[in-house]
Motif scaffolding. Structure first.
Motif, PDB file in Angstrom:
ATOM      1  N   ASP A  50     -13.004  93.262 -66.985  1.00  0.00           N
ATOM      2  CA  ASP A  50     -13.653  94.477 -67.493  1.00  0.00           C
ATOM      3  C   ASP A  50     -15.142  94.252 -67.662  1.00  0.00           C
ATOM      4  O   ASP A  50     -15.954  95.131 -67.363  1.00  0.00           O
ATOM      5  CB  ASP A  50     -13.046  94.887 -68.838  1.00  0.00           C
ATOM      6  CG  ASP A  50     -11.576  95.247 -68.736  1.00  0.00           C
ATOM      7  OD1 ASP A  50     -11.151  95.672 -67.643  1.00  0.00           O
ATOM      8  OD2 ASP A  50     -10.869  95.095 -69.741  1.00  0.00           O
ATOM      9  N   GLU A  51     -15.501  93.092 -68.134  1.00  0.00           N
ATOM     10  CA  GLU A  51     -16.912  92.767 -68.329  1.00  0.00           C
ATOM     11  C   GLU A  51     -17.627  92.727 -66.980  1.00  0.00           C
ATOM     12  O   GLU A  51     -18.754  93.215 -66.854  1.00  0.00           O
ATOM     13  CB  GLU A  51     -17.059  91.420 -69.041  1.00  0.00           C
ATOM     14  CG  GLU A  51     -18.488  91.090 -69.397  1.00  0.00           C
ATOM     15  CD  GLU A  51     -18.600  89.790 -70.191  1.00  0.00           C
ATOM     16  OE1 GLU A  51     -19.712  89.239 -70.192  1.00  0.00           O
ATOM     17  OE2 GLU A  51     -17.613  89.351 -70.790  1.00  0.00           O
ATOM     18  N   ALA A  52     -16.985  92.183 -65.966  1.00  0.00           N
ATOM     19  CA  ALA A  52     -17.584  92.131 -64.632  1.00  0.00           C
ATOM     20  C   ALA A  52     -17.807  93.532 -64.078  1.00  0.00           C
ATOM     21  O   ALA A  52     -18.851  93.813 -63.480  1.00  0.00           O
ATOM     22  CB  ALA A  52     -16.698  91.321 -63.689  1.00  0.00           C
ATOM     23  N   ILE A  53     -16.842  94.418 -64.280  1.00  0.00           N
ATOM     24  CA  ILE A  53     -16.991  95.809 -63.821  1.00  0.00           C
ATOM     25  C   ILE A  53     -18.140  96.485 -64.558  1.00  0.00           C
ATOM     26  O   ILE A  53     -18.983  97.148 -63.943  1.00  0.00           O
ATOM     27  CB  ILE A  53     -15.674  96.591 -64.012  1.00  0.00           C
ATOM     28  CG1 ILE A  53     -14.611  96.082 -63.045  1.00  0.00           C
ATOM     29  CG2 ILE A  53     -15.903  98.093 -63.815  1.00  0.00           C
ATOM     30  CD1 ILE A  53     -13.228  96.614 -63.310  1.00  0.00           C
ATOM     31  N   ALA A  54     -18.184  96.308 -65.863  1.00  0.00           N
ATOM     32  CA  ALA A  54     -19.254  96.919 -66.659  1.00  0.00           C
ATOM     33  C   ALA A  54     -20.616  96.376 -66.226  1.00  0.00           C
ATOM     34  O   ALA A  54     -21.590  97.135 -66.115  1.00  0.00           O
ATOM     35  CB  ALA A  54     -19.014  96.677 -68.139  1.00  0.00           C
ATOM     36  N   ASN A  55     -20.700  95.063 -65.967  1.00  0.00           N
ATOM     37  CA  ASN A  55     -21.961  94.467 -65.523  1.00  0.00           C
ATOM     38  C   ASN A  55     -22.374  94.998 -64.155  1.00  0.00           C
ATOM     39  O   ASN A  55     -23.560  95.225 -63.903  1.00  0.00           O
ATOM     40  CB  ASN A  55     -21.853  92.940 -65.492  1.00  0.00           C
ATOM     41  CG  ASN A  55     -21.852  92.337 -66.878  1.00  0.00           C
ATOM     42  OD1 ASN A  55     -22.335  92.941 -67.839  1.00  0.00           O
ATOM     43  ND2 ASN A  55     -21.292  91.148 -67.004  1.00  0.00           N
ATOM     44  N   ILE A  57     -21.653  97.955 -62.967  1.00  0.00           N
ATOM     45  CA  ILE A  57     -22.122  99.323 -63.195  1.00  0.00           C
ATOM     46  C   ILE A  57     -23.560  99.306 -63.713  1.00  0.00           C
ATOM     47  O   ILE A  57     -24.418 100.054 -63.232  1.00  0.00           O
ATOM     48  CB  ILE A  57     -21.181 100.078 -64.158  1.00  0.00           C
ATOM     49  CG1 ILE A  57     -19.834 100.325 -63.479  1.00  0.00           C
ATOM     50  CG2 ILE A  57     -21.804 101.388 -64.623  1.00  0.00           C
ATOM     51  CD1 ILE A  57     -18.746 100.809 -64.413  1.00  0.00           C
ATOM     52  N   VAL A  58     -23.827  98.436 -64.671  1.00  0.00           N
ATOM     53  CA  VAL A  58     -25.187  98.338 -65.224  1.00  0.00           C
ATOM     54  C   VAL A  58     -26.168  97.901 -64.136  1.00  0.00           C
ATOM     55  O   VAL A  58     -27.256  98.472 -63.997  1.00  0.00           O
ATOM     56  CB  VAL A  58     -25.213  97.358 -66.425  1.00  0.00           C
ATOM     57  CG1 VAL A  58     -26.638  97.012 -66.821  1.00  0.00           C
ATOM     58  CG2 VAL A  58     -24.466  97.950 -67.603  1.00  0.00           C
TER      59      VAL A  58
END
Length: 124
Positions: A50-55, A57-58
Motif C-alpha cells: 500500500d505504501e508503494a502504491i501511495a508513493n 501516486i505521489v
C-alpha cells in the motif's frame, strides 16, 4: 523583426494566455491537499504494498506538476518575448522562426535549424 504578422502574434498570444490560465488552475487543483489520496483511499492497511502504491501516486502527481510548471515557465517566457518585440526570432542565430513552427509550438524560441542542431548535440 519577425515575418509573423501582428494579427498572428495576437492570436498566438491569446492562445498562450488561455493555456497558461488553464495550467495554473490545474496546478492549483493538483496541489490541493484535500484532493489527494490517502492510504485508506487506496484501500490499504498500511502494509508495504500500500505504501508503494501511495508513493507511486505521489511521485506521479509531482511529475505532472513539474511538467505543468515547466510549460507555464515556457509560456511566460514566450509572452515576455512578445512584450519585448522579439517573439518569432531565434535566440541562437537571430533568424526568423517560421509561422508554421510557432503555430505548432507557440513557445518555440529557436528556428528549426538551431533546434535540430541543439537536439543533435544532446544526443551525443
Amino acid at each position: 523583426m519577425t515575418n509573423i504578422s501582428k494579427n498572428q502574434i495576437d492570436e498566438l498570444k491569446q492562445r498562450m494566455e488561455l493555456e497558461l490560465f488553464q495550467l495554473v488552475n490545474e496546478m492549483r487543483d493538483e496541489m490541493d491537499p484535500e484532493s489527494k489520496l490517502s492510504y485508506v483511499d487506496v484501500g490499504g492497511d498500511g502494509n508495504s504494498g500500500d505504501e508503494a502504491i501511495a508513493n507511486t501516486i505521489v511521485d506521479t502527481n509531482n511529475a505532472v506538476i513539474g511538467l505543468h510548471l515547466q510549460k507555464a515557465i515556457d509560456l511566460n517566457a514566450a509572452l515576455d518575448r512578445i512584450q519585448s518585440n522579439v517573439y518569432g526570432v531565434c535566440i541562437d542565430c537571430g533568424d526568423d522562426i517560421i509561422f508554421e513552427r510557432v503555430t505548432a509550438y507557440p513557445t518555440a524560441k529557436r528556428c528549426f535549424k538551431c533546434q535540430h542542431m541543439r537536439e543533435m548535440k544532446m544526443v551525443k
